[in-house]
Design a protein around this motif. Structure first.
Motif, PDB file in Angstrom:
ATOM      1  N   UNK E 158     135.700  -6.686  90.068  1.00 57.47           N
ATOM      2  CA  UNK E 158     134.432  -6.081  89.674  1.00 57.47           C
ATOM      3  C   UNK E 158     134.059  -6.509  88.261  1.00 57.47           C
ATOM      4  N   UNK E 159     135.069  -6.540  87.381  1.00 50.99           N
ATOM      5  CA  UNK E 159     134.828  -7.000  86.011  1.00 50.99           C
ATOM      6  C   UNK E 159     134.299  -8.432  86.009  1.00 50.99           C
ATOM      7  N   UNK E 160     134.919  -9.306  86.838  1.00 52.70           N
ATOM      8  CA  UNK E 160     134.428 -10.684  86.947  1.00 52.70           C
ATOM      9  C   UNK E 160     132.960 -10.702  87.387  1.00 52.70           C
ATOM     10  N   UNK E 161     132.635  -9.819  88.335  1.00 51.50           N
ATOM     11  CA  UNK E 161     131.246  -9.746  88.781  1.00 51.50           C
ATOM     12  C   UNK E 161     130.323  -9.354  87.638  1.00 51.50           C
ATOM     13  N   UNK E 162     130.812  -8.457  86.762  1.00 51.95           N
ATOM     14  CA  UNK E 162     129.976  -8.058  85.624  1.00 51.95           C
ATOM     15  C   UNK E 162     129.754  -9.214  84.667  1.00 51.95           C
ATOM     16  N   UNK E 163     130.810  -9.996  84.441  1.00 54.24           N
ATOM     17  CA  UNK E 163     130.647 -11.168  83.562  1.00 54.24           C
ATOM     18  C   UNK E 163     129.624 -12.131  84.162  1.00 54.24           C
ATOM     19  N   UNK E 164     129.680 -12.300  85.484  1.00 60.21           N
ATOM     20  CA  UNK E 164     128.716 -13.181  86.145  1.00 60.21           C
ATOM     21  C   UNK E 164     127.296 -12.638  85.973  1.00 60.21           C
ATOM     22  N   UNK E 165     127.160 -11.308  86.108  1.00 65.88           N
ATOM     23  CA  UNK E 165     125.838 -10.700  85.918  1.00 65.88           C
ATOM     24  C   UNK E 165     125.355 -10.935  84.488  1.00 65.88           C
ATOM     25  N   UNK E 166     126.277 -10.846  83.536  1.00 62.31           N
ATOM     26  CA  UNK E 166     125.908 -11.105  82.139  1.00 62.31           C
ATOM     27  C   UNK E 166     125.383 -12.541  81.978  1.00 62.31           C
ATOM     28  N   UNK E 167     126.114 -13.482  82.617  1.00 62.20           N
ATOM     29  CA  UNK E 167     125.684 -14.888  82.537  1.00 62.20           C
ATOM     30  C   UNK E 167     124.274 -15.046  83.085  1.00 62.20           C
ATOM     31  N   UNK E 168     123.993 -14.352  84.149  1.00 58.74           N
ATOM     32  CA  UNK E 168     122.670 -14.452  84.745  1.00 58.74           C
ATOM     33  C   UNK E 168     121.620 -13.851  83.800  1.00 58.74           C
ATOM     34  N   UNK E 169     121.984 -12.682  83.241  1.00 60.79           N
ATOM     35  CA  UNK E 169     121.054 -12.005  82.345  1.00 60.79           C
ATOM     36  C   UNK E 169     120.729 -12.867  81.144  1.00 60.79           C
ATOM     37  N   UNK E 170     121.754 -13.586  80.632  1.00 65.85           N
ATOM     38  CA  UNK E 170     121.538 -14.440  79.465  1.00 65.85           C
ATOM     39  C   UNK E 170     120.884 -15.769  79.830  1.00 65.85           C
ATOM     40  N   UNK E 171     120.657 -16.002  81.131  1.00 62.86           N
ATOM     41  CA  UNK E 171     120.053 -17.266  81.536  1.00 62.86           C
ATOM     42  C   UNK E 171     121.008 -18.438  81.497  1.00 62.86           C
ATOM     43  N   UNK E 172     122.314 -18.176  81.481  1.00 66.82           N
ATOM     44  CA  UNK E 172     123.271 -19.280  81.427  1.00 66.82           C
ATOM     45  C   UNK E 172     123.536 -19.900  82.795  1.00 66.82           C
ATOM     46  N   UNK E 173     123.080 -19.271  83.857  1.00 64.98           N
ATOM     47  CA  UNK E 173     123.376 -19.782  85.194  1.00 64.98           C
ATOM     48  C   UNK E 173     122.135 -19.595  86.072  1.00 64.98           C
ATOM     49  N   UNK E 174     121.843 -20.601  86.912  1.00 70.26           N
ATOM     50  CA  UNK E 174     120.689 -20.457  87.787  1.00 70.26           C
ATOM     51  C   UNK E 174     121.104 -19.742  89.080  1.00 70.26           C
ATOM     52  N   UNK E 175     120.111 -19.328  89.845  1.00 64.85           N
ATOM     53  CA  UNK E 175     120.381 -18.530  91.044  1.00 64.85           C
ATOM     54  C   UNK E 175     121.256 -19.252  92.046  1.00 64.85           C
ATOM     55  N   UNK E 176     120.991 -20.546  92.199  1.00 69.07           N
ATOM     56  CA  UNK E 176     121.722 -21.337  93.163  1.00 69.07           C
ATOM     57  C   UNK E 176     123.221 -21.327  92.852  1.00 69.07           C
ATOM     58  N   UNK E 177     123.544 -21.592  91.596  1.00 69.60           N
ATOM     59  CA  UNK E 177     124.937 -21.643  91.171  1.00 69.60           C
ATOM     60  C   UNK E 177     125.570 -20.258  91.247  1.00 69.60           C
ATOM     61  N   UNK E 178     124.789 -19.214  90.913  1.00 74.90           N
ATOM     62  CA  UNK E 178     125.313 -17.870  90.962  1.00 74.90           C
ATOM     63  C   UNK E 178     125.761 -17.507  92.375  1.00 74.90           C
ATOM     64  N   UNK E 179     124.959 -17.896  93.365  1.00 72.21           N
ATOM     65  CA  UNK E 179     125.342 -17.628  94.752  1.00 72.21           C
ATOM     66  C   UNK E 179     126.653 -18.326  95.083  1.00 72.21           C
TER      67      UNK E 179
END
Lengths: 299, 299, 299, 299, 299
Positions: E158-179
C-alpha cells in the motif's frame, strides 16, 4: 477445515463410527464362526492380493480427483480474496470524490457491495439462505433485489456494475480506469464460474459409486481370506486393512465436495470474514473480529 | 451426467448387462467343467498376479486420460458460460441506444444470437440437427445461413460479429468497447476450438483397444487361475475381480467421449438452458424453466 | 490417427508382427526344451514378479510422457486452427479496401498466405518437401523465397508480416487493428515454436532405451519363470504377458513422436485441409473436399 | 542431449561402469559364499517384494519430478527462442531508420545484443566463463560491463533496454511500439527467472538422497533374497533387477539437473546457435553453421 | 533448503532420531520375545504385503501433494523475484526526475520500499517479527505504519502505491506508465496471495494424519510378520522397511509446509537478500553480501 493436528471434535469421527462398528462386528462374527467350525473355507490368499491391487487403483483415481477439486476450489477462493482487495483498492483510489457531481459515499458503497458479494457467494455455494451481510452492507433496494434473485452473487456483482456506471455518469472515473475495474470484476466472474462448476458437477458417478462398492465388498470377504493365517487375530488384521480402504473412500468423498457445509469444507466463512475485515479497514470502518475455529474446525 | 448417488435408471446399467451375463456364464461353466473333471490344469496363481498388475497399468492410463478429457470438456463449457454472460453484459451496457442512428433492438439481438450460439454448439458437438433455438432467437435470414453452414456455431459467431459491425457503423459503440467485445468473442472461439478438439480427437487407438482386449482376456483365464483355491466359490471370486476390470474399462470409455449423447455426457442441455435463462433475464424477456434430470440423468 | 474402433489396416499391425513371431518362437522353443529335459531350472516365480513391477514403473513413465507429448501436440495444432481463423477474420474485416490507395486483393492474399503457412508447417514437421500449396496460394516471388528458406513456415509468416506492412503503408489498416493482427501472428509463432520443440526434442534417451531393453529382457526370461507352473501352456501364458509389455513400449514410442509420418501421427493433413476449406469459404473461393481416412487412418 | 537411438559414446556409459562392476562383484561374491556354505540364511522372498514396492514408490517420485524439471527447462528455452525472434522482428520492423536523428545501426545492434544475451544465458546456467559471443556481438563498452556484472544475462538485457531508450530518445520508435518491445523483454526476464529457479533449486535433499540410499541397500540384500531360488543363476537375476533400480536413480538425477554441462543437458549450445543463425539472417549478416552432435551428443 | 549432497548438519537428522530408536527398540524387543518363546504367532506374510500396498497408496498421495506445494511455493517466490526487478526497473526508467515538481528520491524510495516488501513477506510467512529491513529501507512514518499493520506485506505494498500516487501527482509519470507499474504491483499481490494460501491452508487433515498413523501401525506389526522368515535378522529387515515408510511420511510433512522456519524451507532469506542486492545495485547503493549456507542449510 480441521485445523488441529489430531482433531478431537466428535463431528470428525462420527461419520466413521457406524462403518467401524459394522466392520468390526462382521470381522469378529466371521472369526467366531470359523472357530466354532460352522463352515470350512479354502484359502484365498493370493486372490485377495489381486483384488486389493485393483481396488487401490480405483481408490487412487478417486482420491486424486477429489484432492484436485479441493485444491482448485481453495485456489479459486484465493483469487476471490486477491481481487476483492483489488476492487476495494481501485474503488478508493481511482474514484475522484472531488468532482462537482460526485457522491462521496460511492467508493465506500462499492467496497461494501464487494463485502456483500463474498458473503453471498459463500452462502450460495453452501446452499444456505442469503447471509445477514446482504442487509448490512447493501442499500435496502439492492438487498431486496439480491435476495430475490435466482443467483445472489451474480445479482450483487450486477449491483457493483451499476455503481460503477453511476461513477462514470457522475464523471468520477475516467474511461481508462473504468476498464481496469471492469476487468477486475470479470476475473471475479471467472472465479465464481469455476467455483459453481465444482459445486454443480460432482465427481462422475463411477468415481463416486464404484470405489465405495468395491471397498465394502472387500471388507466383507477379507476375514475369510485371512482367517487361515491369523486365526483369532483375524478381526485386528482384517479390521485394520478394511478400515484403511474405507477411510480412503471417505477421504475422497470429503475432498471432492468442498462446499458441502461439513467439517472438511474449504473454510469459506473464515475467508469471507478476512476479506470483510481487510476491506472495512481500507475504508476506515469498524470491523468484526476474525472467525476462530470451533471445536478445532475452521468453517 | 448422472445426478443421483445410486442411479436406478436402466440406461446406466444396460451397457453392463451383457458383459456381466457373459462373464458369469463363463465363470460358472469353467467351474462346472473342473468339478466334473473334464480337464486338469496346473495352478497359475502368481502368473495372473503379474498379469493383473500389467493390466492395471494399462487401465490406469486409460481412466486417467479419460477423466482428464471429461474435466477439460466441463471446464471449457464453464468458460462458455462465463463469456456468454460477458457478451450479454457488454451488449447491454456498452451499446448506446440513444445515438441518432441507433437501432434499439441491436443489443437484445446480440444477446439472442449468443443464446442461439450455445444451443448450436451443443447440437453440433452431439452431431444432432440444428436446434429449434436457431429459429427462435435468430432473424429468418440468419437462421437460414446458420442452418446451411457446415459449422453452425462458427456461422452463429460470424453473425454476432456482423451485429457488432453494424453497431460500429451506426456509431452505437466506440472503438475501445468494440475491441473489448471482440476479445470476448475470441475467448469463445478458443473454448469452442478446445471442445471440437476433444470431440474430433478420440483417445489414441492403443488407449481404446488394448485395455479392453487385455481386460477381456484376463476375464477368460481368471477362473482357471483361481479354481484350485476357490473351488465352488470360483464364479463369485473370479466374477468380482473380472467385473472390476471390465467396469474400469467402461469408465474410461464413458469419460473419454464426453459429447457422445449418452448418460455420461457433460450435461450440455442443462448448461445451455441455464445460459438461456440468465441471458433472457438480462434483457427482461420471459425465460423457459431449467432442465431437470430425466430418470436421474441430467442431459 | 487411426479412426476405426478396430483398425484392420495392415500398416497398424505390421510393426508388431516381427516381435510377436520372435516372442512366440522363443516361448515355444523354451517350452519344448524343458519338455525334452534338455536342461533343468529352479523356479523363479517371485523374482519375476518383482522384475515385472520394476518394468511396469519404467513403462509407466514412458507411456505417460508419450501421451502428454501427443496431447500437447494436438492442443498446439488446435491453437493453429483457431488463430488461422482469427487471421482470416481480421484480414477480411479490419482491412479497408475502400481507401484511395487500396489494393483490393491484399486481404484475400493474406488469407491465402495463411493457408500456405499451415501446409508449410505440416510438411516441415514431417520433414517432407515443401507442399504444392506453396505454389498454389503464394505469389511466384514469395513461393520461391519460402521454398529456398531454411524454415518454410517462418518464411511464410514473414511474408504475412510483409503483407501487413503493405496494408499499413497503403493506409488500409489503422494502428490499433495492426497491433491486433500482429498479436495473432505472435500466438501462431508461439504454437509453431511449441510444435518444433516437440519435434526436435525426443524423449530423453533413458526413457526411450531402457523400457525397451528391460521389456525385451523380461520376455526372454519369462518362459523359464512360468514353465514349472504352466507346463505346455507356457507359450500362451508367457506370450500374453510378454506381448503386453512389448505393446506398452510400442504405444509409448508411437505417441512420443507425433509427427513421424506414420499411422499414429496427429492428423495434420486433415487439420490443414480443414483450415484451407474454412479460410477459402471466408473469401468466397472454391475449396477442395475434406481429407478422408485412408484404410481407417486419418493423416 | 543424446540424439542417437543407441548411444555409443563412452561418456554415456562411463558413469554406469563403476556401479555395474561393484554390483556384479557383490552378487557373484555372495553366490560363491553360499555355494561354499560359508553361511546359511533363511529365505526372505516376500520381505523383499515389499521392500521393492516401497523403493519403486520413492523412485517414482524422483524420476517424475526429474522429468518435469527437464521438460520445464526445455519449454522455457523454447520461450527464449520464440521471443528472441520477436525481439529481432520488432527491432527490424518497428524502428524507423529514416527519422532525422536516427542511427542506422541501432536496430541491428539490438539484434546482436539479443544474440549475446542467449549465449550469455547459456554459459551462466552452465556456470562457465562468459562466452566469446559477448565480445563478438556487443560494443567494447557493453562487453566489459557484461563481463564484470554478477549476472551476465541480466546485464545484457539491461543493455538492450538502454538501446531501446536510445531509440526512443532519437524518435525512432513511438510509445506504442516501445511498450510492445518492453513486454517482449519482460517475457524474456520471466523465462530467465524460471531457468535460474530450476538451476538454483535442486530437488529436495530427500528426493536426491533417499532413493539412492535405498536402491543401493536393496542391491546389497538382493542376492541373499534370491539365492535359494536361483542358485548359480543368482548374479544374473539379482544383477538385472539391481541394475534396473540403480539406472532409475541415475535417470532421475540426470534429468533433474538439466544444466549441469553433461551429456543429458538440455542442448543449450545448439539452441543458442539456432537463434544466432536465425537472427543474423534477419539482419542480412553471415551466420556460422549449426551445432552438430559430437559423438551422438548434442550440447 | 539443504544444499549439500549428504547433509551433515545435526538439525537434519535430529527429527529422525527418536523414531529410529523407538523403531529399533521395538523390533529388537519383539525378536527377543520370539526367540525366548514368550509367545507364538502364525505367519502373516501375505497379509502385510497387502497392508504395505495400501500404505504406499496413502503415502504416495501425501508426498506428491507435499512436493507440489513446495514447488508451487518456490515458483511463486520466483515470480516475486522477477517482478521485484520489474518494479525497480520501472521506478528507475519510467519516473522522470527532471519535471519542475519532481522529488529526486522518489524513484529510489520506491526501490527501497520494494526491498522492504520482500523482507516483510518473508518474516510474515515464517510468522516472525517484522524484519530490521523495514526500518532500514522505509521512512520512519511508513515503518511505523507497516509494523503496526495486521499484514506487513500488504501495508508495504500500500505504501508503494502511495509513492506511485505521489509520482503521478507531481507529474513525474504519465498515465500509460502508471498503469504498467500498477499491473506489476497486481502480479505481486497475486503471488503473495498464493503464498499465503499455501501457508494458511495446510494439507487436509486426512492427508496429514492417516499416512502417519498407518505407517506407525505398520512398523508395530512388521516384526511379527517377518520373524518366521528372518529369525535373528528381523530387526534389520523390519527396521529397514519401517524406516522407509517413516521417512516417506517425514518427507511429505517437510515439503508440505515450505514456510515453517525449519531446514526444509524454501530458502526465503537467501532469495530476499538476492533481491536486495540486485535492487540496491540498480540504484547505485551499497549492498550487503549474499546469504551463505549455515551448516549446509540455506535459509
Amino acid at each position: 477445515m480441521i485445523t488441529s493436528r489430531l482433531p478431537r471434535s466428535a463431528s470428525v469421527w462420527r461419520p466413521l463410527l457406524v462403518p467401524t462398528i459394522m466392520l468390526l462386528t462382521w470381522d469378529v462374527g466371521v472369526t467366531v464362526a470359523f472357530q466354532l467350525h460352522w463352515f470350512e473355507f479354502p484359502g484365498i490368499t493370493i486372490q485377495y492380493t489381486l483384488y486389493g491391487t485393483a481396488i487401490a487403483l480405483f481408490l487412487g483415481f478417486m482420491v486424486n480427483a477429489g484432492y484436485a477439486r479441493w485444491w482448485e476450489a481453495r485456489t479459486l477462493w484465493g483469487s476471490i480474496v486477491n481481487h476483492s482487495r483489488n476492487v476495494a483498492r481501485e474503488a478508493t483510489t481511482l474514484l475522484d470524490p472531488t468532482v462537482p457531481n460526485a457522491r462521496r459515499e460511492l467508493g465506500p458503497d462499492m467496497v461494501r457491495a464487494q463485502i456483500a458479494y463474498v458473503h453471498s457467494l459463500r452462502t450460495s455455494l453452501r446452499q444456505q439462505d442469503p447471509p445477514p451481510e446482504i442487509d448490512r452492507y447493501l442499500s435496502r433496494d439492492a438487498a431486496v433485489r439480491v435476495k430475490n434473485a435466482s443467483s445472489g452473487p451474480t445479482a450483487t456483482l450486477t449491483h457493483l456494475g451499476r455503481l460503477l456506471a453511476e461513477a462514470r455518469r457522475r464523471g468520477m472515473i475516467d474511461d481508462f480506469a473504468r476498464v481496469q475495474v471492469e476487468s477486475t470484476l470479470s476475473v471475479l466472474t471467472d472465479a465464481q464460474g469455476g467455483l459453481e462448476r465444482i459445486k454443480k458437477t460432482p465427481l462422475p458417478v463411477q468415481y463416486r459409486l464404484l470405489p465405495s462398492f468395491f471397498a465394502r465388498t472387500f471388507c466383507i470377504i477379507l476375514p475369510f481370506a485371512v482367517y487361515q493365517d491369523l486365526q483369532w487375530w483375524t478381526p485386528i488384521g482384517s479390521g485394520l486393512v478394511g478400515m484403511m480402504f474405507l477411510l480412503a473412500v471417505q477421504v475422497g468423498k470429503d475432498l471432492a465436495d468442498p462446499f458441502s457445509d461439513d467439517v472438511h469444507d474449504v473454510p469459506m466463512t473464515a475467508i469471507s470474514r478476512t476479506i470483510e475485515i481487510d476491506l472495512l479497514e481500507m475504508i476506515g470502518a469498524d470491523a468484526p473480529g476474525p472467525v476462530n475455529p470451533v471445536g478445532q474446525v475452521l468453517w
